[in-house]
Design a protein around this motif. Sequence first.
Motif, PDB file in Angstrom:
ATOM      1  N   HIS A  29       0.937  -1.347   0.080  1.00 59.73           N
ATOM      2  CA  HIS A  29       0.184  -0.270   0.056  1.00 59.73           C
ATOM      3  C   HIS A  29       0.702   1.361   0.008  1.00 59.73           C
ATOM      4  CE1 HIS A  29      -2.820   2.827   1.378  1.00 59.73           C
ATOM      5  NE2 HIS A  29      -2.132   3.216   2.365  1.00 59.73           N
ATOM      6  N   HIS A  30       1.950   1.134   1.020  1.00 59.90           N
ATOM      7  CA  HIS A  30       2.658   2.420   0.990  1.00 59.90           C
ATOM      8  C   HIS A  30       3.579   2.659  -0.136  1.00 59.90           C
ATOM      9  CE1 HIS A  30       1.281   2.819   5.107  1.00 59.90           C
ATOM     10  NE2 HIS A  30       1.807   3.912   4.907  1.00 59.90           N
ATOM     11  N   ALA A  31       4.021   1.111  -0.817  1.00 58.44           N
ATOM     12  CA  ALA A  31       4.907   1.530  -1.952  1.00 58.44           C
ATOM     13  C   ALA A  31       4.232   2.025  -3.406  1.00 58.44           C
ATOM     14  CB  ALA A  31       5.396   0.102  -2.278  1.00 58.44           C
ATOM     15  N   TYR A  32       2.900   1.598  -3.236  1.00 60.34           N
ATOM     16  CA  TYR A  32       2.126   2.123  -4.320  1.00 60.34           C
ATOM     17  C   TYR A  32       1.701   3.689  -4.013  1.00 60.34           C
ATOM     18  CZ  TYR A  32      -2.256   2.946  -7.224  1.00 60.34           C
ATOM     19  OH  TYR A  32      -2.701   3.595  -8.147  1.00 60.34           O
ATOM     20  N   GLY A  33       1.598   4.032  -3.032  1.00 60.51           N
ATOM     21  CA  GLY A  33       1.366   5.473  -2.449  1.00 60.51           C
ATOM     22  C   GLY A  33       2.290   6.380  -3.031  1.00 60.51           C
ATOM     23  N   ALA A  34       3.734   5.863  -2.623  1.00 64.65           N
ATOM     24  CA  ALA A  34       4.840   6.639  -2.706  1.00 64.65           C
ATOM     25  C   ALA A  34       5.188   6.640  -4.547  1.00 64.65           C
ATOM     26  CB  ALA A  34       6.158   5.840  -2.339  1.00 64.65           C
ATOM     27  N   ARG A  36       2.523   6.521  -6.762  1.00 66.60           N
ATOM     28  CA  ARG A  36       1.300   7.258  -7.178  1.00 66.60           C
ATOM     29  C   ARG A  36       1.333   8.693  -6.795  1.00 66.60           C
ATOM     30  NH1 ARG A  36      -2.435   9.979  -8.224  1.00 66.60           N
ATOM     31  NH2 ARG A  36      -4.589   9.887  -8.564  1.00 66.60           N
ATOM     32  N   TYR A  37       1.747   9.119  -5.599  1.00 70.68           N
ATOM     33  CA  TYR A  37       1.800  10.384  -5.223  1.00 70.68           C
ATOM     34  C   TYR A  37       3.021  11.124  -4.980  1.00 70.68           C
ATOM     35  CZ  TYR A  37      -3.218   9.403  -3.977  1.00 70.68           C
ATOM     36  OH  TYR A  37      -4.400   8.835  -4.092  1.00 70.68           O
ATOM     37  N   ASP A  38       4.124  10.581  -5.725  1.00 67.89           N
ATOM     38  CA  ASP A  38       5.292  11.063  -5.634  1.00 67.89           C
ATOM     39  C   ASP A  38       5.846  11.458  -4.298  1.00 67.89           C
ATOM     40  OD1 ASP A  38       7.900  11.675  -6.782  1.00 67.89           O
ATOM     41  OD2 ASP A  38       7.183  13.756  -7.269  1.00 67.89           O
ATOM     42  N   THR A  39       5.718  10.568  -3.540  1.00 66.85           N
ATOM     43  CA  THR A  39       6.004  10.567  -1.856  1.00 66.85           C
ATOM     44  C   THR A  39       6.957   9.610  -1.469  1.00 66.85           C
ATOM     45  OG1 THR A  39       3.892   9.898  -1.434  1.00 66.85           O
ATOM     46  CG2 THR A  39       4.153  12.298  -1.465  1.00 66.85           C
ATOM     47  N   PRO A  40       8.159   9.649  -1.946  1.00 66.94           N
ATOM     48  CA  PRO A  40       9.159   8.583  -1.408  1.00 66.94           C
ATOM     49  C   PRO A  40       9.182   8.520   0.070  1.00 66.94           C
ATOM     50  CG  PRO A  40      10.446  10.308  -2.536  1.00 66.94           C
ATOM     51  CD  PRO A  40       8.805  10.673  -2.683  1.00 66.94           C
ATOM     52  N   TRP A  41       8.975   9.341   0.748  1.00 71.71           N
ATOM     53  CA  TRP A  41       9.009   9.127   2.285  1.00 71.71           C
ATOM     54  C   TRP A  41       7.812   7.995   2.952  1.00 71.71           C
ATOM     55  CZ3 TRP A  41       4.213  10.291   4.332  1.00 71.71           C
ATOM     56  CH2 TRP A  41       3.504  11.269   3.718  1.00 71.71           C
ATOM     57  N   ALA A  45       7.356   2.946   5.528  1.00 64.76           N
ATOM     58  CA  ALA A  45       6.474   1.611   6.229  1.00 64.76           C
ATOM     59  C   ALA A  45       7.020   0.334   5.774  1.00 64.76           C
ATOM     60  CB  ALA A  45       5.035   1.641   5.464  1.00 64.76           C
ATOM     61  N   ALA A  46       7.698   0.160   4.541  1.00 66.83           N
ATOM     62  CA  ALA A  46       7.993  -1.121   4.429  1.00 66.83           C
ATOM     63  C   ALA A  46       9.363  -1.548   5.185  1.00 66.83           C
ATOM     64  CB  ALA A  46       8.698  -1.054   2.812  1.00 66.83           C
ATOM     65  N   ILE A  47      10.093  -0.273   5.665  1.00 73.14           N
ATOM     66  CA  ILE A  47      11.379  -0.586   6.507  1.00 73.14           C
ATOM     67  C   ILE A  47      10.884  -1.011   8.029  1.00 73.14           C
ATOM     68  CG2 ILE A  47      13.360   0.388   7.674  1.00 73.14           C
ATOM     69  CD1 ILE A  47      13.406   2.439   5.273  1.00 73.14           C
ATOM     70  N   VAL A  48       9.588  -0.309   8.281  1.00 70.16           N
ATOM     71  CA  VAL A  48       9.207  -0.685   9.543  1.00 70.16           C
ATOM     72  C   VAL A  48       8.627  -2.295   9.614  1.00 70.16           C
ATOM     73  CG1 VAL A  48       7.057  -0.075  11.314  1.00 70.16           C
ATOM     74  CG2 VAL A  48       8.852   1.593  10.211  1.00 70.16           C
ATOM     75  N   ALA A  49       8.107  -2.520   8.404  1.00 71.93           N
ATOM     76  CA  ALA A  49       7.577  -3.832   8.359  1.00 71.93           C
ATOM     77  C   ALA A  49       8.261  -4.763   8.270  1.00 71.93           C
ATOM     78  CB  ALA A  49       6.514  -3.742   7.160  1.00 71.93           C
ATOM     79  N   VAL A  50       9.655  -4.499   7.739  1.00 69.76           N
ATOM     80  CA  VAL A  50      10.698  -5.791   7.568  1.00 69.76           C
ATOM     81  C   VAL A  50      11.316  -5.873   8.942  1.00 69.76           C
ATOM     82  CG1 VAL A  50      13.057  -6.159   6.992  1.00 69.76           C
ATOM     83  CG2 VAL A  50      11.391  -5.423   5.380  1.00 69.76           C
ATOM     84  N   ILE A  51      11.698  -4.679   9.704  1.00 69.23           N
ATOM     85  CA  ILE A  51      11.923  -4.615  10.889  1.00 69.23           C
ATOM     86  C   ILE A  51      11.038  -5.577  12.017  1.00 69.23           C
ATOM     87  CG2 ILE A  51      12.785  -3.363  13.123  1.00 69.23           C
ATOM     88  CD1 ILE A  51      14.047  -1.500  11.120  1.00 69.23           C
ATOM     89  N   TYR A 120      -7.029  15.448   8.096  1.00 68.07           N
ATOM     90  CA  TYR A 120      -5.965  14.785   7.436  1.00 68.07           C
ATOM     91  C   TYR A 120      -5.344  15.766   6.617  1.00 68.07           C
ATOM     92  CZ  TYR A 120      -9.025  10.868   8.537  1.00 68.07           C
ATOM     93  OH  TYR A 120     -10.035  10.025   9.274  1.00 68.07           O
ATOM     94  N   PRO A 121      -4.212  16.430   7.295  1.00 68.21           N
ATOM     95  CA  PRO A 121      -3.613  17.312   6.726  1.00 68.21           C
ATOM     96  C   PRO A 121      -2.546  16.883   5.685  1.00 68.21           C
ATOM     97  CG  PRO A 121      -2.680  17.102   8.861  1.00 68.21           C
ATOM     98  CD  PRO A 121      -4.087  16.293   8.437  1.00 68.21           C
ATOM     99  N   PRO A 122      -2.780  18.006   4.232  1.00 58.79           N
ATOM    100  CA  PRO A 122      -1.796  17.586   3.213  1.00 58.79           C
ATOM    101  C   PRO A 122      -0.535  18.082   3.845  1.00 58.79           C
ATOM    102  CG  PRO A 122      -3.593  19.064   2.753  1.00 58.79           C
ATOM    103  CD  PRO A 122      -3.661  18.790   3.922  1.00 58.79           C
ATOM    104  N   PRO A 123       0.666  17.468   3.363  1.00 60.61           N
ATOM    105  CA  PRO A 123       0.883  16.536   2.267  1.00 60.61           C
ATOM    106  C   PRO A 123       0.830  15.149   2.769  1.00 60.61           C
ATOM    107  CG  PRO A 123       3.240  17.318   2.621  1.00 60.61           C
ATOM    108  CD  PRO A 123       1.817  18.144   3.690  1.00 60.61           C
ATOM    109  N   ALA A 124       0.597  14.947   4.037  1.00 59.00           N
ATOM    110  CA  ALA A 124       0.749  13.497   4.794  1.00 59.00           C
ATOM    111  C   ALA A 124      -0.263  12.695   4.220  1.00 59.00           C
ATOM    112  CB  ALA A 124       0.710  13.676   6.206  1.00 59.00           C
ATOM    113  N   TYR A 125      -1.389  13.201   3.687  1.00 61.07           N
ATOM    114  CA  TYR A 125      -2.637  12.695   3.545  1.00 61.07           C
ATOM    115  C   TYR A 125      -3.114  13.290   2.217  1.00 61.07           C
ATOM    116  CZ  TYR A 125      -2.991  11.357   8.456  1.00 61.07           C
ATOM    117  OH  TYR A 125      -2.709  10.770   9.626  1.00 61.07           O
ATOM    118  N   GLU A 126      -3.788  12.286   1.521  1.00 65.09           N
ATOM    119  CA  GLU A 126      -4.502  12.836   0.221  1.00 65.09           C
ATOM    120  C   GLU A 126      -5.919  12.410   0.479  1.00 65.09           C
ATOM    121  OE1 GLU A 126      -2.649  13.801  -2.244  1.00 65.09           O
ATOM    122  OE2 GLU A 126      -0.653  13.437  -1.351  1.00 65.09           O
TER     123      GLU A 126
END
Length: 171
Positions: A29-34, A36-41, A45-51, A120-126
């Motif tokens: 989900h977060h990879a797709y969002g990164a 789709r919305y050009d938000t690499p940050w 979530a993937a790093i947190v998920a692996v750890i 849901y303040p931008p840019p953290a949220y869409e």
Amino acid sequence: MFEPRTRPTDSRSSATLMAYAALVMTSLHHAYGAFRYDTPWRMHAAIVAVIGGGAIALAARVYDARPDAPRGRVAGWVLVALVLVLVGIGLGTFEGFYNHVVKNALFFGGASVPTMHRLYPPPAYELPDDAIFELTGIAQTIPALLAAIAAVRLGARLLRRETLPGVLSTD
């Protein structure tokens, strides 16, 4: 070193399996969002998920090796805490439910744009504008909830110091 001497309990198996499903789903989900919305940050979530997934796997392995020994019981409680906090609260309640279920309900229920931006303040949220992003965000709630329920059941077993089915403990 961690050779299993027991079969894992159903609640332990369910907690870890559903936790992994939620972690994978939130990573996708977060990879797709990164992308789709050009938000690499969002890739954090993937790093947190692996750890988190690694910590869950380690705790489950130690618990499975000796569930009735002190280190196994501690590992069981660590597993319960990780699943409840990281997956149940973090992914299920906050990321899935608040960030997607509630956001979509408010948006499609007619909440004003100023209200949506305050909650849901931008840019953290869409605001909802991509079905794949929103549906994958909502969907992560389900395995996270199932993982949390299984973790609570495992915690109840640990509290009761219940002898687990299939245990051949030598301690």
